[in-house]
Design a protein around this motif. Structure first.
Motif, PDB file in Angstrom:
ATOM      1  N   GLY A   1      -4.431  33.819  -7.771  1.00 24.65           N
ATOM      2  CA  GLY A   1      -5.592  32.962  -8.032  1.00 24.65           C
ATOM      3  C   GLY A   1      -5.603  31.753  -7.121  1.00 24.65           C
ATOM      4  N   ALA A   2      -4.429  31.192  -6.854  1.00 24.68           N
ATOM      5  CA  ALA A   2      -4.338  30.040  -5.960  1.00 24.68           C
ATOM      6  C   ALA A   2      -4.627  30.441  -4.518  1.00 24.68           C
ATOM      7  CB  ALA A   2      -2.959  29.402  -6.066  1.00 24.68           C
TER       8      ALA A   2
ATOM      9  N   ASN B   1      -9.146  28.474 -11.168  1.00 21.61           N
ATOM     10  CA  ASN B   1      -9.850  29.617 -11.746  1.00 21.61           C
ATOM     11  C   ASN B   1      -9.096  30.183 -12.949  1.00 21.61           C
ATOM     12  OD1 ASN B   1      -7.785  31.227 -10.603  1.00 21.61           O
ATOM     13  ND2 ASN B   1      -8.942  31.461  -8.711  1.00 21.61           N
ATOM     14  N   ALA B   2      -9.748  31.092 -13.637  1.00 19.63           N
ATOM     15  CA  ALA B   2      -9.178  31.668 -14.863  1.00 19.63           C
ATOM     16  C   ALA B   2      -7.870  32.394 -14.593  1.00 19.63           C
ATOM     17  CB  ALA B   2     -10.189  32.617 -15.506  1.00 19.63           C
TER      18      ALA B   2
ATOM     19  N   CYS C   1      -3.285  23.027 -14.632  1.00 16.15           N
ATOM     20  CA  CYS C   1      -4.295  24.095 -14.647  1.00 16.15           C
ATOM     21  C   CYS C   1      -5.191  23.974 -15.878  1.00 16.15           C
ATOM     22  CB  CYS C   1      -3.626  25.467 -14.620  1.00 16.15           C
ATOM     23  SG  CYS C   1      -2.930  25.920 -13.032  1.00 16.15           S
ATOM     24  N   TRP C   2      -4.592  23.724 -17.031  1.00 18.52           N
ATOM     25  CA  TRP C   2      -5.367  23.653 -18.279  1.00 18.52           C
ATOM     26  C   TRP C   2      -6.364  22.490 -18.275  1.00 18.52           C
ATOM     27  CZ3 TRP C   2      -6.115  27.012 -22.029  1.00 18.52           C
ATOM     28  CH2 TRP C   2      -6.749  26.586 -23.192  1.00 18.52           C
ATOM     29  N   VAL C   3      -5.894  21.322 -17.847  1.00 19.83           N
ATOM     30  CA  VAL C   3      -6.738  20.121 -17.870  1.00 19.83           C
ATOM     31  C   VAL C   3      -7.896  20.244 -16.881  1.00 19.83           C
ATOM     32  CG1 VAL C   3      -6.740  17.645 -17.297  1.00 19.83           C
ATOM     33  CG2 VAL C   3      -4.933  18.599 -18.724  1.00 19.83           C
ATOM     34  N   ASN C   4      -7.678  20.911 -15.773  1.00 17.45           N
ATOM     35  CA  ASN C   4      -8.690  20.982 -14.718  1.00 17.45           C
ATOM     36  C   ASN C   4      -9.436  22.313 -14.666  1.00 17.45           C
ATOM     37  OD1 ASN C   4      -8.286  18.373 -13.148  1.00 17.45           O
ATOM     38  ND2 ASN C   4      -6.197  19.145 -13.351  1.00 17.45           N
TER      39      ASN C   4
ATOM     40  N   ASP D   1     -15.783  21.761 -11.672  1.00 19.22           N
ATOM     41  CA  ASP D   1     -16.402  22.549 -10.609  1.00 19.22           C
ATOM     42  C   ASP D   1     -15.549  22.581  -9.356  1.00 19.22           C
ATOM     43  OD1 ASP D   1     -18.580  23.200 -12.181  1.00 19.22           O
ATOM     44  OD2 ASP D   1     -19.722  21.439 -11.552  1.00 19.22           O
ATOM     45  N   THR D   2     -14.962  21.460  -9.013  1.00 24.56           N
ATOM     46  CA  THR D   2     -14.034  21.392  -7.885  1.00 24.56           C
ATOM     47  C   THR D   2     -12.894  20.445  -8.244  1.00 24.56           C
ATOM     48  OG1 THR D   2     -15.223  19.560  -6.836  1.00 24.56           O
ATOM     49  CG2 THR D   2     -15.836  21.786  -6.138  1.00 24.56           C
TER      50      THR D   2
END
Length: 118
Positions: free
Chosen positions: A22-23, A36-37, A86-89, A93-94
């Motif tokens: 994902g990264a 992303n998810a 990851c969870w907080v962000n 959108d960006t």
């Protein structure tokens, strides 16, 4: 019990693939990077399966695993930071380039710790 441990290890690798994949997908993003998810779910999977493996390795004598608690502590700390970031962000959108780079670098650092720390 060895089968269960190996199954959790496979899930741990799947979480790593999801997080790192994902990264890497975000590397080529031209209009800004996002969390992303795949990254969120990968980080959560890594965290849960890592704790499960450490617990099984310590508690189940038949696995004959000598758990290095210092190594596990460092990996847990890194995994918690990555998961929280990851969870907080996840809904933004960006994200800033530095945040993306931090998540990516810490993910790779966790792999390096896992491989090279005896």
């Amino acid at each position: 019990m060895e089968y269960v441990y190996d199954l959790v290890l496979v899930l741990h690798f799947v979480g790593l693939a999801s997080l790192l994949g994902g990264a890497m997908v975000q590397m080529s993003a031209r209009d800004g990077r996002t969390i992303n998810a795949a990254m969120v779910h990968g980080a959560l999977t890594q965290l849960v399966t890592g704790v499960a493996m450490a617990g099984m390795g310590d508690a189940v004598g038949s696995l004959d695993i000598d758990v290095n608690h210092a190594k596990i502590g460092v990996k847990l700390a890194i995994a918690l930071v990555v998961t929280v970031l990851c969870w907080v962000n996840r809904r933004k959108d960006t994200v800033a380039g530095a945040l993306y780079a931090t998540v990516f670098a810490l993910t790779l650092a966790n792999v390096v710790v896992a491989v090279f720390w005896g």
